[in-house]
Design a protein around this motif. Structure first.
Motif, short mmCIF file in Angstrom:
data_model
loop_
_atom_site.label_atom_id
_atom_site.label_comp_id
_atom_site.label_asym_id
_atom_site.label_seq_id
_atom_site.Cartn_x
_atom_site.Cartn_y
_atom_site.Cartn_z
N LYS A 8 50.93 9.73 -61.98
CA LYS A 8 52.05 9.61 -62.92
C LYS A 8 52.39 8.15 -63.16
O LYS A 8 51.98 7.27 -62.40
N LYS A 9 53.17 7.90 -64.20
CA LYS A 9 53.60 6.55 -64.55
C LYS A 9 54.30 5.91 -63.35
O LYS A 9 55.12 6.54 -62.69
N GLY A 10 53.94 4.65 -63.07
CA GLY A 10 54.59 3.91 -62.00
C GLY A 10 53.98 4.09 -60.62
O GLY A 10 54.54 3.63 -59.64
N THR A 11 52.82 4.73 -60.53
CA THR A 11 52.20 4.97 -59.22
C THR A 11 51.19 3.91 -58.82
O THR A 11 50.53 4.05 -57.80
N GLY A 12 51.03 2.86 -59.61
CA GLY A 12 50.16 1.75 -59.24
C GLY A 12 48.73 1.83 -59.74
O GLY A 12 47.86 1.14 -59.23
N LYS A 13 48.49 2.64 -60.75
CA LYS A 13 47.14 2.78 -61.30
C LYS A 13 46.60 1.46 -61.85
O LYS A 13 45.47 1.09 -61.58
N THR A 14 47.42 0.76 -62.61
CA THR A 14 46.97 -0.49 -63.21
C THR A 14 46.71 -1.53 -62.13
O THR A 14 45.74 -2.30 -62.23
N LYS A 15 47.52 -1.58 -61.11
CA LYS A 15 47.30 -2.51 -59.99
C LYS A 15 45.94 -2.23 -59.34
O LYS A 15 45.18 -3.17 -59.05
N ILE A 16 45.62 -0.97 -59.12
CA ILE A 16 44.32 -0.60 -58.55
C ILE A 16 43.20 -1.04 -59.49
O ILE A 16 42.19 -1.59 -59.06
N LEU A 17 43.40 -0.80 -60.79
CA LEU A 17 42.39 -1.18 -61.78
C LEU A 17 42.17 -2.70 -61.78
O LEU A 17 41.04 -3.17 -61.78
N VAL A 18 43.26 -3.47 -61.75
CA VAL A 18 43.15 -4.93 -61.73
C VAL A 18 42.41 -5.39 -60.48
O VAL A 18 41.54 -6.27 -60.55
N ASP A 19 42.72 -4.79 -59.34
CA ASP A 19 42.00 -5.13 -58.11
C ASP A 19 40.51 -4.82 -58.24
O ASP A 19 39.66 -5.60 -57.82
N ASN A 20 40.19 -3.66 -58.83
CA ASN A 20 38.79 -3.28 -59.04
C ASN A 20 38.08 -4.27 -59.98
O ASN A 20 36.92 -4.63 -59.75
N ILE A 21 38.79 -4.70 -61.01
CA ILE A 21 38.21 -5.66 -61.95
C ILE A 21 37.92 -6.98 -61.25
O ILE A 21 36.82 -7.53 -61.37
N ASN A 22 38.89 -7.49 -60.52
CA ASN A 22 38.71 -8.77 -59.86
C ASN A 22 37.66 -8.71 -58.75
O ASN A 22 36.96 -9.69 -58.53
N ASP A 23 37.51 -7.57 -58.09
CA ASP A 23 36.42 -7.39 -57.12
C ASP A 23 35.07 -7.38 -57.84
O ASP A 23 34.10 -7.95 -57.35
N ALA A 24 35.02 -6.71 -58.99
CA ALA A 24 33.77 -6.63 -59.75
C ALA A 24 33.32 -8.01 -60.22
O ALA A 24 32.12 -8.29 -60.26
N VAL A 25 34.27 -8.89 -60.54
CA VAL A 25 33.92 -10.25 -60.97
C VAL A 25 33.14 -10.95 -59.86
O VAL A 25 32.17 -11.66 -60.12
N LYS A 26 33.54 -10.72 -58.62
CA LYS A 26 32.89 -11.37 -57.48
C LYS A 26 31.55 -10.73 -57.12
O LYS A 26 30.67 -11.40 -56.59
N ASN A 27 31.39 -9.43 -57.40
CA ASN A 27 30.25 -8.68 -56.87
C ASN A 27 29.26 -8.15 -57.89
O ASN A 27 28.25 -7.57 -57.51
N PHE A 117 38.58 4.59 -65.80
CA PHE A 117 39.76 4.84 -66.62
C PHE A 117 41.00 5.02 -65.76
O PHE A 117 40.91 5.61 -64.68
N THR A 118 42.15 4.57 -66.26
CA THR A 118 43.42 5.00 -65.69
C THR A 118 43.94 6.12 -66.59
O THR A 118 43.88 6.02 -67.82
N VAL A 119 44.42 7.19 -65.95
CA VAL A 119 44.95 8.34 -66.67
C VAL A 119 46.35 8.60 -66.14
O VAL A 119 46.52 8.94 -64.97
N SER A 120 47.35 8.44 -66.99
CA SER A 120 48.74 8.62 -66.57
C SER A 120 49.14 10.09 -66.58
O SER A 120 49.88 10.55 -67.45
N ALA A 121 48.60 10.80 -65.62
CA ALA A 121 48.93 12.21 -65.45
C ALA A 121 48.58 12.58 -64.02
O ALA A 121 47.65 12.03 -63.43
#
Length: 134
Positions: A8-27, A117-121
Protein backbone atom coordinates in the motif's frame (compact mmCIF):
# COMPACT_ATOMS: atom_id res chain seq x y z
CA UNK A 1 12.23 -11.37 -16.24
CA UNK A 2 9.71 -9.46 -14.11
CA UNK A 3 9.95 -8.55 -10.44
CA UNK A 4 7.30 -6.75 -8.37
CA UNK A 5 7.56 -4.69 -5.21
CA UNK A 6 4.01 -4.47 -3.84
CA UNK A 7 2.42 -2.73 -0.90
CA UNK A 8 0.00 0.00 0.00
CA UNK A 9 0.94 3.67 -0.32
CA UNK A 10 3.59 4.70 2.20
CA UNK A 11 5.08 1.24 2.81
CA UNK A 12 8.52 2.07 1.41
CA UNK A 13 8.28 0.60 -2.10
CA UNK A 14 10.08 3.51 -3.74
CA UNK A 15 12.85 3.42 -1.12
CA UNK A 16 13.39 -0.28 -1.89
CA UNK A 17 13.38 0.51 -5.63
CA UNK A 18 15.94 3.32 -5.18
CA UNK A 19 18.18 0.99 -3.17
CA UNK A 20 17.87 -1.65 -5.91
CA UNK A 21 18.75 0.93 -8.56
CA UNK A 22 21.80 2.19 -6.72
CA UNK A 23 22.98 -1.40 -6.07
CA UNK A 24 22.53 -2.19 -9.77
CA UNK A 25 24.73 0.79 -10.69
CA UNK A 26 27.57 -0.82 -8.72
CA UNK A 27 27.00 -4.41 -9.89
CA UNK A 28 25.59 -4.33 -13.43
CA UNK A 29 27.53 -4.14 -16.67
CA UNK A 30 25.05 -2.60 -19.04
CA UNK A 31 22.51 0.18 -19.29
CA UNK A 32 19.98 0.91 -16.54
CA UNK A 33 16.67 2.70 -17.06
CA UNK A 34 14.26 4.12 -14.49
CA UNK A 35 10.75 5.09 -15.61
CA UNK A 36 8.45 7.13 -13.40
CA UNK A 37 5.54 9.53 -13.65
CA UNK A 38 7.05 12.92 -12.93
CA UNK A 39 10.72 13.48 -12.19
CA UNK A 40 10.75 12.89 -8.43
CA UNK A 41 13.75 10.54 -8.30
CA UNK A 42 16.23 12.86 -10.03
CA UNK A 43 18.34 13.40 -6.92
CA UNK A 44 17.87 9.92 -5.40
CA UNK A 45 19.46 7.79 -8.11
CA UNK A 46 22.84 7.81 -9.79
CA UNK A 47 23.42 9.98 -12.84
CA UNK A 48 24.49 6.76 -14.60
CA UNK A 49 20.85 5.63 -14.76
CA UNK A 50 18.70 6.98 -17.58
CA UNK A 51 15.68 8.57 -15.89
CA UNK A 52 12.56 8.63 -18.06
CA UNK A 53 9.48 10.70 -17.21
CA UNK A 54 6.45 8.82 -18.57
CA UNK A 55 4.54 12.11 -18.81
CA UNK A 56 7.14 13.58 -21.15
CA UNK A 57 6.53 10.74 -23.61
CA UNK A 58 2.75 10.78 -23.08
CA UNK A 59 2.71 7.13 -21.97
CA UNK A 60 -0.84 6.35 -20.90
CA UNK A 61 -2.21 2.83 -20.60
CA UNK A 62 -0.59 -0.57 -20.61
CA UNK A 63 -0.49 -0.99 -24.39
CA UNK A 64 1.40 2.29 -24.78
CA UNK A 65 3.73 1.33 -21.94
CA UNK A 66 4.47 -2.07 -23.49
CA UNK A 67 5.17 -0.44 -26.86
CA UNK A 68 7.48 2.08 -25.22
CA UNK A 69 9.50 -0.67 -23.49
CA UNK A 70 9.58 -2.78 -26.67
CA UNK A 71 10.96 0.20 -28.56
CA UNK A 72 13.62 0.82 -25.94
CA UNK A 73 14.71 -2.82 -25.97
CA UNK A 74 14.73 -2.95 -29.78
CA UNK A 75 16.92 0.13 -29.96
CA UNK A 76 19.40 -0.80 -27.23
CA UNK A 77 20.54 -4.37 -26.68
CA UNK A 78 22.69 -3.28 -23.71
CA UNK A 79 19.74 -2.58 -21.37
CA UNK A 80 20.17 -4.95 -18.42
CA UNK A 81 17.60 -3.58 -15.98
CA UNK A 82 14.53 -1.39 -16.16
CA UNK A 83 12.98 0.01 -12.98
CA UNK A 84 9.42 1.35 -13.02
CA UNK A 85 8.07 3.37 -10.11
CA UNK A 86 4.29 3.53 -9.83
CA UNK A 87 3.07 1.43 -12.74
CA UNK A 88 -0.57 1.94 -11.69
CA UNK A 89 -0.10 5.71 -12.14
CA UNK A 90 1.16 5.12 -15.67
CA UNK A 91 -1.12 2.31 -16.84
CA UNK A 92 -4.19 2.63 -14.66
CA UNK A 93 -5.85 0.55 -11.97
CA UNK A 94 -7.13 -2.28 -14.20
CA UNK A 95 -5.32 -5.24 -12.65
CA UNK A 96 -6.34 -7.62 -15.44
CA UNK A 97 -4.71 -5.36 -18.04
CA UNK A 98 -1.64 -5.07 -15.80
CA UNK A 99 -1.41 -8.87 -15.66
CA UNK A 100 -1.67 -9.16 -19.45
CA UNK A 101 1.03 -6.53 -19.96
CA UNK A 102 3.34 -8.22 -17.43
CA UNK A 103 2.93 -11.53 -19.25
CA UNK A 104 3.80 -9.97 -22.63
CA UNK A 105 6.69 -8.01 -21.16
CA UNK A 106 8.05 -11.10 -19.43
CA UNK A 107 8.14 -12.91 -22.78
CA UNK A 108 9.77 -9.91 -24.44
CA UNK A 109 12.46 -9.31 -21.83
CA UNK A 110 13.31 -12.99 -21.36
CA UNK A 111 16.38 -13.72 -19.26
CA UNK A 112 18.37 -10.81 -20.70
CA UNK A 113 16.61 -7.91 -18.99
CA UNK A 114 15.17 -7.61 -15.48
CA UNK A 115 12.16 -5.29 -15.19
CA UNK A 116 11.24 -4.26 -11.64
CA UNK A 117 7.92 -2.54 -10.87
CA UNK A 118 6.46 -0.90 -7.79
CA UNK A 119 2.74 -1.63 -7.47
CA UNK A 120 0.78 0.42 -4.94
CA UNK A 121 -1.61 -2.29 -3.88
CA UNK A 122 -1.65 -4.98 -1.25
CA UNK A 123 -0.71 -8.36 -2.73
CA UNK A 124 -4.05 -9.75 -1.49
CA UNK A 125 -5.90 -7.30 -3.78
CA UNK A 126 -4.02 -8.37 -6.91
CA UNK A 127 -5.05 -11.24 -9.19
CA UNK A 128 -2.85 -14.29 -9.70
CA UNK A 129 -1.92 -12.97 -13.17
CA UNK A 130 -0.03 -10.19 -11.37
CA UNK A 131 1.14 -11.86 -8.13
CA UNK A 132 2.87 -14.70 -9.97
CA UNK A 133 5.61 -12.16 -10.74
CA UNK A 134 6.04 -11.05 -7.10
Amino acid sequence: MIKLITGKKGTGKTKILVDNINDAVKNTNGDLICIEKGAKLTYDISYKVRLVDADRFNIKGYDAFYGFIAGMLAGNYDIKEIFVDGILKIGGADYAELGEMLEKLNALSGEDTLVTFTVSADAAELPESVTKFA
